[in-house]
Enzyme design. Structure first.
Site, PDB file in Angstrom:
ATOM      1  N   GLY A 112       0.771  -1.240   0.000  1.00 34.79           N
ATOM      2  CA  GLY A 112       0.000   0.000   0.000  1.00 34.79           C
ATOM      3  C   GLY A 112       0.794   1.277   0.000  1.00 34.79           C
ATOM      4  N   GLU A 139      -0.913 -38.186   4.970  1.00 39.05           N
ATOM      5  CA  GLU A 139      -1.607 -37.008   5.501  1.00 39.05           C
ATOM      6  C   GLU A 139      -2.210 -37.289   6.872  1.00 39.05           C
ATOM      7  OE1 GLU A 139      -1.098 -34.248   4.122  1.00 39.05           O
ATOM      8  OE2 GLU A 139      -0.208 -35.111   2.317  1.00 39.05           O
ATOM      9  N   HIS A 199       0.514 -36.646   9.401  1.00 34.56           N
ATOM     10  CA  HIS A 199       0.662 -35.213   9.666  1.00 34.56           C
ATOM     11  C   HIS A 199      -0.445 -34.713  10.601  1.00 34.56           C
ATOM     12  CE1 HIS A 199       3.948 -34.400   7.012  1.00 34.56           C
ATOM     13  NE2 HIS A 199       3.296 -34.649   5.889  1.00 34.56           N
TER      14      HIS A 199
END
Length: 472
Positions: free
Chosen positions: A79, A297, A300
């Site tokens: 910005g 997965e 994890h």
């Protein structure tokens, strides 16, 4: 030939106008500080500039000299340009924007001539603001090279410095530069009396991201379930521009469904698309490989729930997206400035738990290449712990030090990194084996549904693991 050169020079000089001043007549057309979310420190620092442009006599009455040069420093997309426009909008003065690269030309002397022409315009329009974006391309450190390109760049910079010095205390002219590479700027450009006021425009924190999302969503029809605070938690590291794009992508997803409102699910999918990439629906996966992905997965996810220092799990999926075949997404409770050794070690265990789960289910010889990215990130994290943060046997930080590293020191660093990774992997295996029923249930659930949210994953682990149930 000489006539052609003269014609080219005249043509180049006739196009020296960089940009025209913009001064909205109606205040509703102005960009004001209220339109710039998440840059509170920058706005506060620039209020003096606004006050001076509104009423210079207040400062001149006590002999104060205005700041003619302001440098906005920060990563792209945070910005800086919007903040400069807001200063002009708040002060109600003309605003002219250009890029530092626009002063670079193939003809010698054109860059310096453009600087003179621009400042001539400024003096006529004063009080006014000139914004130079990417000022590092114009104000880069001068070298000792004698090439024509280097000489012309130096002459252009010299002209800019001369014009800056020529601004009188009552000129009513403020030059705002922006860069994300302040270290390459010439010392003469940022010395006292020139661009000596540096305003840092950092990446937005969690509170700032919430405000930016609200501003970016002003023209978007939102469903009642949209929670900007939750979205901000899951977008750590996003710049203001990233957040604006996220809102637009969520709106596009809603439009594709022919929906009249943007829902929280649209924002969640837009975030996943940006971070991970789109789903790979055409990818054909062998059932045996899909089972490996599910186990990986699940490892994890289980490790994440069992390790309190890890960021809470948001959801897990075994659907291929981008370059990943599966993914566990976490949602930090807050932004962190400091990270403890405990958290680093917990993250390492979670990273390596996918490979550990593969070994538990299929054996050491059947571990796959799917853990490559996990291993790379784990190695980088362990190396930073030892060599950058002093979290190894030696508290000394070795990376970035001017002291040359001996071969013995390099060997010790490698050994410590290897030991940290080995210990984390062993801990991951012990954790998964001690909670094997929870791991089995997670795998079974992922076989039924390719995506599970964090609450369901935590519930499955709590119901299957006595330690977690007791803690809960």
């Amino acid at each position: 030939m000489a006539g052609l050169v003269v014609w080219l020079l005249r043509t180049a000089r006739s196009k020296m106008a960089i940009a025209d001043f913009v001064k909205p007549r109606d205040i509703k057309d102005r960009i004001l500080f209220q339109h710039v979310a998440g840059a509170d420190d920058g706005k506060e620092a620039l209020k003096d500039i606004v006050d001076y442009l509104r009423d210079p006599s207040r400062f001149e009455a006590v002999g104060a000299k205005p700041r003619n040069g302001v440098l906005l420093v920060g990563d792209p997309g945070n910005g800086k340009t919007l903040l400069a426009k807001a200063v002009a909008g708040e002060a109600g003065v003309p605003f002219m924007a250009c890029s530092g690269s626009q002063f670079q030309e193939m003809f010698a002397g054109v860059g310096a001539a453009r600087v003179r022409s621009m400042f001539k315009k400024l003096r006529k329009a004063a009080p006014a603001i000139l914004f130079i974006d990417e000022i590092d391309s114009l104000g880069k450190k001068r070298s000792s090279s004698s090439s024509s390109v280097e000489n012309d760049s130096a002459n252009t910079l010299n002209e800019l410095l001369t014009q800056l010095d020529g601004l009188t205390s009552g000129s009513g002219i403020v030059i705002i530069g922006a860069t994300n590479r302040v270290e390459v700027l010439d010392p003469a450009l940022i010395r006292a009396g020139r661009f000596d006021m540096h305003v840092i425009v950092p990446s937005p924190d969690q509170k700032a991201r919430t405000e930016i999302l609200k501003v970016a969503s002003r023209d978007v029809e939102l469903a009642d379930d949209v929670d900007f605070a939750t979205i901000a938690r899951g977008t750590s590291g996003f710049s203001g521009a990233d957040l604006a794009i996220l809102v637009n992508e969520a709106a596009i997803l809603a439009g594709k469904r022919s929906a009249h409102q943007v829902t929280m699910a649209d924002f969640d999918q837009a975030r996943d698309n940006k971070i991970l990439g789109g789903t790979r629906g055409t990818l054909m996966i062998d059932p045996a490989e899909l089972e490996t992905i599910i186990v990986h997965e699940s490892g994890h996810a289980l490790a994440n729930v069992l390790l309190p220092a890890c960021d809470p799990i948001h959801k897990g999926t075994v659907t291929p997206r981008g370059r990943s075949l599966g993914h566990i997404a976490t949602m930090p409770l807050k932004d962190r400035v400091l990270v403890t050794r405990t958290k680093f070690l917990s993250e390492l265990v979670m990273l390596l738990a996918g490979r550990a789960a593969e070994e538990i289910f299929f054996g050491a010889d059947m571990v796959t290449s799917g853990a490559t990215s996990d291993s790379d990130l784990a190695t980088t994290t362990a190396f930073d712990m030892v060599a950058r943060y002093g979290m190894g046997s030696s508290m000394a930080s070795r990376v970035g030090s001017s002291r040359p590293l001996s071969e013995e020191t390099k060997r010790r660093v490698d050994e410590e990194v290897e030991e940290i990774i080995r210990a984390s992997y062993e801990r991951a295996k012990e954790l998964l084996l001690a909670n094997k029923p929870a791991l089995d249930r997670l795998c079974a659930r992922f076989r039924e549904e390719d995506t599970l949210d964090g609450d369901e994953i935590r519930r499955i682990v709590a119901e299957s693991s006595p330690a977690v149930s007791a803690a809960a």
